[in-house]
Design a protein around this motif. Structure first.
Motif, PDB file in Angstrom:
ATOM      1  N   LYS A   2       0.837  -1.209   0.000  1.00 55.32           N
ATOM      2  CA  LYS A   2       0.000   0.000   0.000  1.00 55.32           C
ATOM      3  C   LYS A   2       0.865   1.249   0.000  1.00 55.32           C
ATOM      4  O   LYS A   2       0.583   2.225  -0.702  1.00 55.32           O
ATOM      5  N   ASN A   3       1.932   1.230   0.795  1.00 57.06           N
ATOM      6  CA  ASN A   3       2.849   2.375   0.818  1.00 57.06           C
ATOM      7  C   ASN A   3       3.508   2.575  -0.548  1.00 57.06           C
ATOM      8  O   ASN A   3       3.690   3.709  -1.003  1.00 57.06           O
ATOM      9  N   LEU A   4       3.857   1.465  -1.186  1.00 56.42           N
ATOM     10  CA  LEU A   4       4.460   1.526  -2.516  1.00 56.42           C
ATOM     11  C   LEU A   4       3.487   2.142  -3.522  1.00 56.42           C
ATOM     12  O   LEU A   4       3.868   2.991  -4.338  1.00 56.42           O
ATOM     13  N   LEU A   5       2.238   1.727  -3.459  1.00 64.33           N
ATOM     14  CA  LEU A   5       1.219   2.264  -4.365  1.00 64.33           C
ATOM     15  C   LEU A   5       0.991   3.755  -4.097  1.00 64.33           C
ATOM     16  O   LEU A   5       0.911   4.554  -5.041  1.00 64.33           O
ATOM     17  N   ARG A   6       0.908   4.124  -2.842  1.00 62.34           N
ATOM     18  CA  ARG A   6       0.710   5.547  -2.509  1.00 62.34           C
ATOM     19  C   ARG A   6       1.881   6.376  -3.014  1.00 62.34           C
ATOM     20  O   ARG A   6       1.695   7.498  -3.499  1.00 62.34           O
ATOM     21  N   GLN A   7       3.082   5.838  -2.908  1.00 65.87           N
ATOM     22  CA  GLN A   7       4.281   6.535  -3.402  1.00 65.87           C
ATOM     23  C   GLN A   7       4.181   6.762  -4.903  1.00 65.87           C
ATOM     24  O   GLN A   7       4.491   7.850  -5.403  1.00 65.87           O
ATOM     25  N   GLN A   8       3.722   5.739  -5.642  1.00 65.35           N
ATOM     26  CA  GLN A   8       3.610   5.864  -7.091  1.00 65.35           C
ATOM     27  C   GLN A   8       2.535   6.872  -7.489  1.00 65.35           C
ATOM     28  O   GLN A   8       2.721   7.656  -8.417  1.00 65.35           O
ATOM     29  N   PHE A   9       1.421   6.874  -6.771  1.00 66.69           N
ATOM     30  CA  PHE A   9       0.377   7.866  -7.058  1.00 66.69           C
ATOM     31  C   PHE A   9       0.879   9.265  -6.736  1.00 66.69           C
ATOM     32  O   PHE A   9       0.594  10.225  -7.462  1.00 66.69           O
ATOM     33  N   TRP A  10       1.645   9.397  -5.663  1.00 67.06           N
ATOM     34  CA  TRP A  10       2.191  10.704  -5.307  1.00 67.06           C
ATOM     35  C   TRP A  10       3.141  11.201  -6.396  1.00 67.06           C
ATOM     36  O   TRP A  10       3.161  12.389  -6.714  1.00 67.06           O
ATOM     37  N   MET A  11       3.901  10.297  -6.987  1.00 71.03           N
ATOM     38  CA  MET A  11       4.841  10.688  -8.038  1.00 71.03           C
ATOM     39  C   MET A  11       4.131  11.177  -9.295  1.00 71.03           C
ATOM     40  O   MET A  11       4.745  11.792 -10.167  1.00 71.03           O
ATOM     41  N   MET A  12       2.837  10.891  -9.403  1.00 70.93           N
ATOM     42  CA  MET A  12       2.047  11.397 -10.533  1.00 70.93           C
ATOM     43  C   MET A  12       1.385  12.725 -10.182  1.00 70.93           C
ATOM     44  O   MET A  12       0.677  13.311 -11.005  1.00 70.93           O
ATOM     45  N   ASN A  13       1.615  13.184  -8.977  1.00 75.41           N
ATOM     46  CA  ASN A  13       1.002  14.398  -8.471  1.00 75.41           C
ATOM     47  C   ASN A  13       1.845  15.612  -8.849  1.00 75.41           C
ATOM     48  O   ASN A  13       3.058  15.528  -8.956  1.00 75.41           O
ATOM     49  N   ASP A  14       1.198  16.746  -9.029  1.00 77.83           N
ATOM     50  CA  ASP A  14       1.918  17.988  -9.355  1.00 77.83           C
ATOM     51  C   ASP A  14       2.970  18.326  -8.298  1.00 77.83           C
ATOM     52  O   ASP A  14       4.037  18.854  -8.616  1.00 77.83           O
ATOM     53  N   GLU A  15       2.662  18.028  -7.036  1.00 79.50           N
ATOM     54  CA  GLU A  15       3.578  18.368  -5.952  1.00 79.50           C
ATOM     55  C   GLU A  15       4.919  17.653  -6.088  1.00 79.50           C
ATOM     56  O   GLU A  15       5.944  18.139  -5.623  1.00 79.50           O
ATOM     57  N   GLY A  41       6.336  17.027  -8.887  1.00 77.55           N
ATOM     58  CA  GLY A  41       6.983  17.431 -10.136  1.00 77.55           C
ATOM     59  C   GLY A  41       6.646  16.494 -11.283  1.00 77.55           C
ATOM     60  O   GLY A  41       7.203  16.608 -12.369  1.00 77.55           O
ATOM     61  N   GLY A  42       5.727  15.589 -11.066  1.00 80.65           N
ATOM     62  CA  GLY A  42       5.284  14.677 -12.127  1.00 80.65           C
ATOM     63  C   GLY A  42       6.394  13.805 -12.665  1.00 80.65           C
ATOM     64  O   GLY A  42       6.525  13.616 -13.868  1.00 80.65           O
ATOM     65  N   LEU A  43       7.210  13.258 -11.768  1.00 79.55           N
ATOM     66  CA  LEU A  43       8.386  12.489 -12.198  1.00 79.55           C
ATOM     67  C   LEU A  43       8.069  11.033 -12.542  1.00 79.55           C
ATOM     68  O   LEU A  43       8.873  10.370 -13.167  1.00 79.55           O
ATOM     69  N   HIS A  83       6.200   6.472 -15.624  1.00 79.94           N
ATOM     70  CA  HIS A  83       5.738   5.094 -15.795  1.00 79.94           C
ATOM     71  C   HIS A  83       5.010   4.563 -14.561  1.00 79.94           C
ATOM     72  O   HIS A  83       4.772   3.362 -14.456  1.00 79.94           O
ATOM     73  N   SER A  84       4.644   5.463 -13.676  1.00 78.36           N
ATOM     74  CA  SER A  84       3.941   5.040 -12.463  1.00 78.36           C
ATOM     75  C   SER A  84       2.621   4.327 -12.755  1.00 78.36           C
ATOM     76  O   SER A  84       2.304   3.332 -12.087  1.00 78.36           O
ATOM     77  N   PRO A  85       1.814   4.769 -13.736  1.00 79.99           N
ATOM     78  CA  PRO A  85       0.556   4.042 -13.979  1.00 79.99           C
ATOM     79  C   PRO A  85       0.785   2.581 -14.345  1.00 79.99           C
ATOM     80  O   PRO A  85       0.086   1.689 -13.851  1.00 79.99           O
ATOM     81  N   GLU A  86       1.763   2.335 -15.197  1.00 75.85           N
ATOM     82  CA  GLU A  86       2.062   0.957 -15.594  1.00 75.85           C
ATOM     83  C   GLU A  86       2.540   0.137 -14.392  1.00 75.85           C
ATOM     84  O   GLU A  86       2.173  -1.032 -14.229  1.00 75.85           O
ATOM     85  N   ILE A  87       3.369   0.762 -13.552  1.00 81.60           N
ATOM     86  CA  ILE A  87       3.866   0.091 -12.347  1.00 81.60           C
ATOM     87  C   ILE A  87       2.699  -0.232 -11.409  1.00 81.60           C
ATOM     88  O   ILE A  87       2.584  -1.350 -10.892  1.00 81.60           O
ATOM     89  N   ILE A  88       1.820   0.737 -11.212  1.00 80.40           N
ATOM     90  CA  ILE A  88       0.649   0.530 -10.357  1.00 80.40           C
ATOM     91  C   ILE A  88      -0.197  -0.623 -10.905  1.00 80.40           C
ATOM     92  O   ILE A  88      -0.646  -1.498 -10.152  1.00 80.40           O
ATOM     93  N   GLY A  89      -0.405  -0.632 -12.218  1.00 81.26           N
ATOM     94  CA  GLY A  89      -1.185  -1.693 -12.838  1.00 81.26           C
ATOM     95  C   GLY A  89      -0.610  -3.062 -12.554  1.00 81.26           C
ATOM     96  O   GLY A  89      -1.340  -4.001 -12.193  1.00 81.26           O
ATOM     97  N   GLU A  90       0.706  -3.211 -12.687  1.00 85.81           N
ATOM     98  CA  GLU A  90       1.325  -4.525 -12.470  1.00 85.81           C
ATOM     99  C   GLU A  90       1.317  -4.926 -11.000  1.00 85.81           C
ATOM    100  O   GLU A  90       1.188  -6.109 -10.671  1.00 85.81           O
ATOM    101  N   ILE A  91       1.449  -3.947 -10.116  1.00 88.95           N
ATOM    102  CA  ILE A  91       1.341  -4.263  -8.687  1.00 88.95           C
ATOM    103  C   ILE A  91      -0.058  -4.793  -8.376  1.00 88.95           C
ATOM    104  O   ILE A  91      -0.220  -5.815  -7.700  1.00 88.95           O
ATOM    105  N   PRO A 119       1.754  13.530 -18.246  1.00 86.68           N
ATOM    106  CA  PRO A 119       2.009  12.642 -19.393  1.00 86.68           C
ATOM    107  C   PRO A 119       1.587  11.196 -19.109  1.00 86.68           C
ATOM    108  O   PRO A 119       2.203  10.271 -19.589  1.00 86.68           O
ATOM    109  N   PHE A 120       0.508  11.041 -18.342  1.00 85.84           N
ATOM    110  CA  PHE A 120       0.150   9.711 -17.834  1.00 85.84           C
ATOM    111  C   PHE A 120      -1.007   9.048 -18.581  1.00 85.84           C
ATOM    112  O   PHE A 120      -1.457   7.978 -18.182  1.00 85.84           O
ATOM    113  N   GLU A 121      -1.489   9.683 -19.664  1.00 85.72           N
ATOM    114  CA  GLU A 121      -2.705   9.189 -20.306  1.00 85.72           C
ATOM    115  C   GLU A 121      -2.562   7.754 -20.814  1.00 85.72           C
ATOM    116  O   GLU A 121      -3.361   6.881 -20.481  1.00 85.72           O
ATOM    117  N   ARG A 122      -1.551   7.518 -21.630  1.00 89.40           N
ATOM    118  CA  ARG A 122      -1.387   6.181 -22.206  1.00 89.40           C
ATOM    119  C   ARG A 122      -1.192   5.127 -21.121  1.00 89.40           C
ATOM    120  O   ARG A 122      -1.815   4.073 -21.139  1.00 89.40           O
TER     121      ARG A 122
END
Length: 197
Positions: A71-84, A86-88, A91-99, A122-125
């Protein structure tokens, strides 16, 4: 072993797709996700996908000892998609999907959160692909979002169109029969990583 040597060793395993060796490495190192997250942004697209695939395996192994770490790993990946952040996390969506595919008991809680990024650069695809992958395991969290997905078929990006059709096929195959024919004359090719082979 230095981090660069460890990374090179794992990269070679991923290139060969030696799943047994990757599994053994994951089970015998303290923080396998660090190396794999780094390789999930490798210049070689095939290495990237295989690293993402391996992160899912890490989550599956961790899940045998509880879900808190995942859960912490997933929250970290969602946070990395957040504006705060820096949107780094490109590939977080793909990582979240596989988790989530590897730890399906978390799909209900985290799967719907992917929908917020379907039209977020840049997370649409990656988000569309993740929704398809997750829906192939458990479509229930997306059943009431079919109208949203149908609207996204109007996007000009052929990857988004393809992933959306694939997701609809998992959530409600009747929608595919209705909407897929509009793409019958589309001969553009897309490239998709095949997790089976």
């Amino acid at each position: 072993m230095s981090n660069s040597i460890e990374k090179s060793k794992v990269k070679e395993l991923l290139i060969r797709r030696d799943l047994e060796a990757v599994q053994s490495w994951i089970e015998n190192i303290r923080n396998p996700q660090r190396v794999l997250f780094s390789l999930a942004y490798d210049a070689d697209e095939l290495v990237r996908w295989r690293a993402i695939e391996a992160i899912g395996r890490v989550a599956a192994i961790w899940s045998t000892n509880g879900l808190k770490k995942i859960k912490n790993l997933l929250r970290q990946q969602f946070w990395m998609m957040n504006d705060e952040s820096g949107g780094l996390g490109w590939h977080s969506p793909e990582i979240i999907g596989e988790i989530l595919i590897n730890v399906p008991q978390l799909i209900e809680e985290f799967g719907p959160m992917l929908l917020a990024f379907l039209d977020e650069e840049p997370f649409e695809r990656g988000s569309h692909l993740a929704v398809y992958r997750v829906a192939s395991v458990d479509p229930k969290p997306f059943v009431d979002k079919i109208d949203l997905l149908i609207k996204l078929l109007e996007q000009p990006d052929i990857y988004i169109q393809a992933y959306t059709i694939m997701a609809l096929g998992e959530i409600d195959p009747r929608q595919v029969k209705h909407y897929a024919p509009k793409f019958d004359t589309d001969i553009e090719m897309i490239k998709i990583y095949n997790f089976e082979t």
